[in-house]
Design an enzyme around this catalytic site. Sequence first.
Site, PDB file in Angstrom:
ATOM      1  N   ARG A  65       5.003  12.638  13.046  1.00  0.00           N
ATOM      2  CA  ARG A  65       3.557  12.408  13.051  1.00  0.00           C
ATOM      3  C   ARG A  65       2.959  13.173  14.227  1.00  0.00           C
ATOM      4  O   ARG A  65       3.324  12.929  15.383  1.00  0.00           O
ATOM      5  CB  ARG A  65       3.246  10.915  13.216  1.00  0.00           C
ATOM      6  CG  ARG A  65       3.748  10.087  12.051  1.00  0.00           C
ATOM      7  CD  ARG A  65       3.229   8.670  12.165  1.00  0.00           C
ATOM      8  NE  ARG A  65       3.811   7.817  11.143  1.00  0.00           N
ATOM      9  CZ  ARG A  65       3.366   6.610  10.848  1.00  0.00           C
ATOM     10  NH1 ARG A  65       2.329   6.098  11.505  1.00  0.00           N
ATOM     11  NH2 ARG A  65       3.945   5.886   9.909  1.00  0.00           N
ATOM     12  N   ARG A  78       0.853  -1.198   0.000  1.00  0.00           N
ATOM     13  CA  ARG A  78       0.000   0.000   0.000  1.00  0.00           C
ATOM     14  C   ARG A  78       0.885   1.243   0.000  1.00  0.00           C
ATOM     15  O   ARG A  78       2.085   1.156   0.208  1.00  0.00           O
ATOM     16  CB  ARG A  78      -0.841   0.020   1.282  1.00  0.00           C
ATOM     17  CG  ARG A  78       0.037   0.026   2.528  1.00  0.00           C
ATOM     18  CD  ARG A  78      -0.685   0.290   3.825  1.00  0.00           C
ATOM     19  NE  ARG A  78       0.249   0.460   4.924  1.00  0.00           N
ATOM     20  CZ  ARG A  78       0.779  -0.506   5.646  1.00  0.00           C
ATOM     21  NH1 ARG A  78       0.462  -1.778   5.408  1.00  0.00           N
ATOM     22  NH2 ARG A  78       1.644  -0.254   6.616  1.00  0.00           N
TER      23      ARG A  78
END
Length: 448
Positions: free
Chosen positions: A336, A292
């Site tokens: 993040r 992915r």
Amino acid sequence: MFKKILIANRGEIALRIIRTCREMGISTVAVYSTADENSLHVRFADEAVCIGPPSPKDSYLNIPAIMAAAEITGAEAIHPGYGFLSENANFSEICTDSGYVFIGPSPEMINQMGNKSRAKTTMKAAGVPVVPGSEGVVHSLDDGRAIVEAIGFPVIVKASAGGGGRGMRIIKEASEFERQFSTAKNEAEAAFGNGDLYIERYVENPRHVEIQVLGDKSGNVIHLGERDCSIQRRYQKLMEESPSPAVDADLRRRFGDAAIAGAKGIGYEGAGTIEFLLDSRGEFYFMEMNTRIQVEHPVSEQVCNVDIVREQIRVAAGEKVRETSYEPQGFAMECRINAEDPYKNFQPSPGRIESWHHPSGYGVRVDTHAYQGYVIPPYYDSMIAKLIVTGKTREEVLDRMYHALDEFVIEGVKTTIPLHKELMRNEQVRNGTFDTHFLDGYLKSKLT
Ligand code: MV4
């Protein structure tokens, strides 16, 4: 090229995909749950279809609702993003069988790489280095005992159906083997409905280094260098960077050759990531392959000057990868930003963002779906932004990241920003000598 793509995802990755579609002249369909009515992916897409209530199983995992949205809007292709249905073989198959191009792997590829023991056997056959251990699944305690006698302790037992750290057990000595192996089997059975286990020598203090690959329908595969994702907690990455401070040009060439051999060996199409463990002696071993687009793809984009989402769409439409070898240009790092309290065991902190100012300027990129007044729903992942910084040297990136984090204002919810600021000033982070255990040790040392 496609005229219309449906994005079966939410948040920053849905926006990320919409932006590239716009640049390519492709119209976009967003799908959303009732909890995401005010999300930017809904506003920025050309069309948006509500697919259900907040719970992921009723919306972003609701295959019939997503297929209905694709049908009524006349989309030609479906991009699954990451998480949700991105590695669901059934979804990939349904998309293809219903006449849509799935911008992701075939069901066969998902199954092949989703079975971790099979993936390892396949990669080994393609010439990719693997950790010494069992040849495939270990069927009995006796077989297991024979294998650990041969490879020596410590060993790690992994669930074939696991991955990302779920269903693993480290075994330090022979006396623990029987109990740990049985517990692991029961856990795997309960968690995945599949108790298959395989065994490897335990690599102590490894770094997590992964290679971004891109393959096309003609069998060409290129790589976009490595990302170092060693700074993580409970298998959740906090920051990633490219190039890795532990990889020199020679090791990068060997990593790249191994990743290309692996991807070519399985006839891989599209964007994928081959994860490796890098030990303290500079040896590396295949760990898993992700089929992915990944959260941390921007650091590779920044140093290779490639829009990976564009490449995904191009190869899904039958175009070829550009066969150039990409040398990293400078350095990039991603932090993040999660709506979590890093000082309260990363407890999620959903709610209304009362004030928001994100950094910008030279070398600064922010991928986010959040804004002032946005209400972070409690139902999904807590990541609200990715701050990506580039620079000529790693030191410049660390300093620029610190100042960008300092400029980032988020009020109303707790975030991981203060922890990232500490890390930018941490000696081990600065000299690049951390491994996958670094963050656990760092967090523990603060608990006094
Ligand atoms: C290992 C390992 C040491 N030796 N395998 C964790 C996630 C899953 N993808 C595989 N993992 C590991 N496999 C052997 N033979 C150590 C880990 C590991 C780890 C790997 C990557 C990033 C963080 C990690 C944290 C703990 C353990």
